[in-house]
Design an enzyme around this catalytic site. Structure first.
Site, PDB file in Angstrom:
ATOM      1  N   THR A 225       0.717  -1.254  -0.136  1.00 26.80           N
ATOM      2  CA  THR A 225       0.024  -0.033   0.100  1.00 26.80           C
ATOM      3  C   THR A 225       0.905   1.150  -0.010  1.00 26.80           C
ATOM      4  O   THR A 225       1.945   1.142   0.820  1.00 26.80           O
ATOM      5  CB  THR A 225      -0.854   0.022   1.366  1.00 26.80           C
ATOM      6  OG1 THR A 225      -1.677  -0.992   1.087  1.00 26.80           O
ATOM      7  CG2 THR A 225      -1.690   1.299   1.286  1.00 26.80           C
ATOM      8  N   GLY A 226       0.382   2.126  -0.751  1.00 27.44           N
ATOM      9  CA  GLY A 226       1.286   3.537  -0.693  1.00 27.44           C
ATOM     10  C   GLY A 226       1.441   4.158  -1.903  1.00 27.44           C
ATOM     11  O   GLY A 226       1.178   3.513  -3.143  1.00 27.44           O
TER      12      GLY A 226
ATOM     13  N   THR B  96       4.199   4.736  -3.885  1.00 26.23           N
ATOM     14  CA  THR B  96       5.119   4.201  -4.942  1.00 26.23           C
ATOM     15  C   THR B  96       4.389   2.833  -5.343  1.00 26.23           C
ATOM     16  O   THR B  96       4.516   2.262  -6.570  1.00 26.23           O
ATOM     17  CB  THR B  96       6.396   3.732  -4.241  1.00 26.23           C
ATOM     18  OG1 THR B  96       7.208   4.808  -3.296  1.00 26.23           O
ATOM     19  CG2 THR B  96       7.523   3.024  -5.127  1.00 26.23           C
TER      20      THR B  96
ATOM     21  N   ASP C 119       6.190  -4.074  -1.861  1.00 24.93           N
ATOM     22  CA  ASP C 119       5.578  -2.965  -0.849  1.00 24.93           C
ATOM     23  C   ASP C 119       6.770  -1.982  -0.795  1.00 24.93           C
ATOM     24  O   ASP C 119       8.223  -1.980  -1.069  1.00 24.93           O
ATOM     25  CB  ASP C 119       5.219  -3.504   0.214  1.00 24.93           C
ATOM     26  CG  ASP C 119       4.349  -2.676   1.076  1.00 24.93           C
ATOM     27  OD1 ASP C 119       4.114  -1.539   0.419  1.00 24.93           O
ATOM     28  OD2 ASP C 119       3.648  -2.885   2.122  1.00 24.93           O
TER      29      ASP C 119
ATOM     30  N   ASP D  22       8.543   3.657   4.872  1.00 21.66           N
ATOM     31  CA  ASP D  22       9.091   4.851   5.361  1.00 21.66           C
ATOM     32  C   ASP D  22      10.106   4.913   5.676  1.00 21.66           C
ATOM     33  O   ASP D  22      10.818   6.125   5.669  1.00 21.66           O
ATOM     34  CB  ASP D  22       7.836   5.209   6.595  1.00 21.66           C
ATOM     35  CG  ASP D  22       6.444   5.185   6.285  1.00 21.66           C
ATOM     36  OD1 ASP D  22       5.946   5.771   5.248  1.00 21.66           O
ATOM     37  OD2 ASP D  22       5.480   4.167   6.923  1.00 21.66           O
TER      38      ASP D  22
ATOM     39  N   GLY E 283       3.712   1.938   7.842  1.00 22.95           N
ATOM     40  CA  GLY E 283       2.589   2.173   8.347  1.00 22.95           C
ATOM     41  C   GLY E 283       2.263   3.686   8.443  1.00 22.95           C
ATOM     42  O   GLY E 283       1.350   3.861   9.079  1.00 22.95           O
ATOM     43  N   GLY E 284       3.035   4.179   7.608  1.00 22.10           N
ATOM     44  CA  GLY E 284       2.766   5.864   7.708  1.00 22.10           C
ATOM     45  C   GLY E 284       1.282   6.002   6.993  1.00 22.10           C
ATOM     46  O   GLY E 284       0.584   6.943   7.344  1.00 22.10           O
ATOM     47  N   GLY E 285       0.815   5.010   6.169  1.00 26.06           N
ATOM     48  CA  GLY E 285      -0.513   5.053   5.469  1.00 26.06           C
ATOM     49  C   GLY E 285      -1.520   4.302   6.203  1.00 26.06           C
ATOM     50  O   GLY E 285      -2.726   4.044   6.071  1.00 26.06           O
TER      51      GLY E 285
ATOM     52  N   GLU F  95       0.052  -5.253   6.090  1.00 20.86           N
ATOM     53  CA  GLU F  95       1.176  -5.474   5.298  1.00 20.86           C
ATOM     54  C   GLU F  95       1.980  -6.549   6.079  1.00 20.86           C
ATOM     55  O   GLU F  95       2.622  -7.294   5.213  1.00 20.86           O
ATOM     56  CB  GLU F  95       1.894  -4.221   5.443  1.00 20.86           C
ATOM     57  CG  GLU F  95       0.997  -3.246   4.485  1.00 20.86           C
ATOM     58  CD  GLU F  95       1.652  -1.650   4.660  1.00 20.86           C
ATOM     59  OE1 GLU F  95       1.424  -0.958   3.668  1.00 20.86           O
ATOM     60  OE2 GLU F  95       2.541  -1.303   5.510  1.00 20.86           O
TER      61      GLU F  95
END
Length: 223
Positions: A29-30, A32, A82, A85, A96-98, A104
């Site tokens: 997730t994210g 990138t 993935d 951060d 886990g920034g998102g 994940e």
């Protein structure tokens, strides 16, 4: 498109070379990873399907016609792609920034190979400048925060945010993470903490990094 977005796009494209025919692909997730999903679209009939690490990733995959599998339907995921951060020289990560750290971590743990894709700004010698996220059961928020203070960390509740699992996030600032595996283990023992955003015990197997000169495979440091 800005320079940073170009780097994200380049490293996402490089990860496609690792995907093999009939693979089940774990997808993170994210920002990138969003580029990676776009590049995955032409392979949708060559892979067996994808396992998503978040609801938002699942929706993006489905919108492109990529078959999404429930993790309970598969025995093993050959490859997981993935971002992160922060990445240290030992391929240990903060994620886990998102807010998708729990799913994940589950998908990463179920995967045979975890390839982390980042731009050079995510590389650090010691983890912890980026606040460390914890997914926490809501009723334990104040208790967990008090426990974090005992580790000399500064807890901040990520207000107005709810995870896919209907929990909350506490971000820890100014935490000493000189021993990532120990810190991951210690914080995981606090009642109410579901997941620690340290991927130290199970870090990345390979790290692809993009900089102004292109994309390279990072060399892992010896401990």
């Amino acid at each position: 498109m800005g320079d940073k977005e170009i780097k994200k796009q380049a490293v996402a494209k490089a990860a496609i070379d690792y995907i093999e025919y009939d693979d089940i692909v774990g997808v993170g997730t994210g920002s990138t990873v969003n580029y990676f999903i776009d590049y995955l679209k032409p392979l949708k009939n060559k892979i067996s399907g994808a396992v998503a690490s978040s609801i938002i990733t699942q929706k993006k995959l489905e919108a492109l016609g990529i078959r999404v599998l429930d993790l309970n339907e598969v025995s093993e995921i050959p490859i997981y792609i993935d971002g992160a951060d922060e990445v240290n020289p030992y391929f240990q990560l903060i994620k886990g920034g998102g807010g998708a750290l729990t799913r994940e971590k589950i998908v990463a743990s179920a995967s045979k190979k975890f390839i982390c894709i980042v731009d050079e700004s995510k590389l650090v010698n010691t983890l912890g400048k980026f606040p460390l996220p914890l997914e926490v059961i809501p009723m334990s928020r104040s208790f967990v925060a008090r426990e974090i203070v005992k580790y000399n960390g500064m807890p901040v509740w990520r207000e107005e945010f709810v995870t896919d699992n209907k929990n909350i996030i506490i971000d820890i600032n100014n935490l000493d993470i000189s021993e990532p595996i120990k810190t991951e283990k210690d914080l995981s023992q606090i009642p109410g903490v579901l997941t620690v955003g340290l991927f130290a015990n199970r870090g990345a197997d390979e790290v692809l990094v993009s900089n102004k000169d292109g994309v390279y495979k990072m060399e892992k440091a010896n401990k």
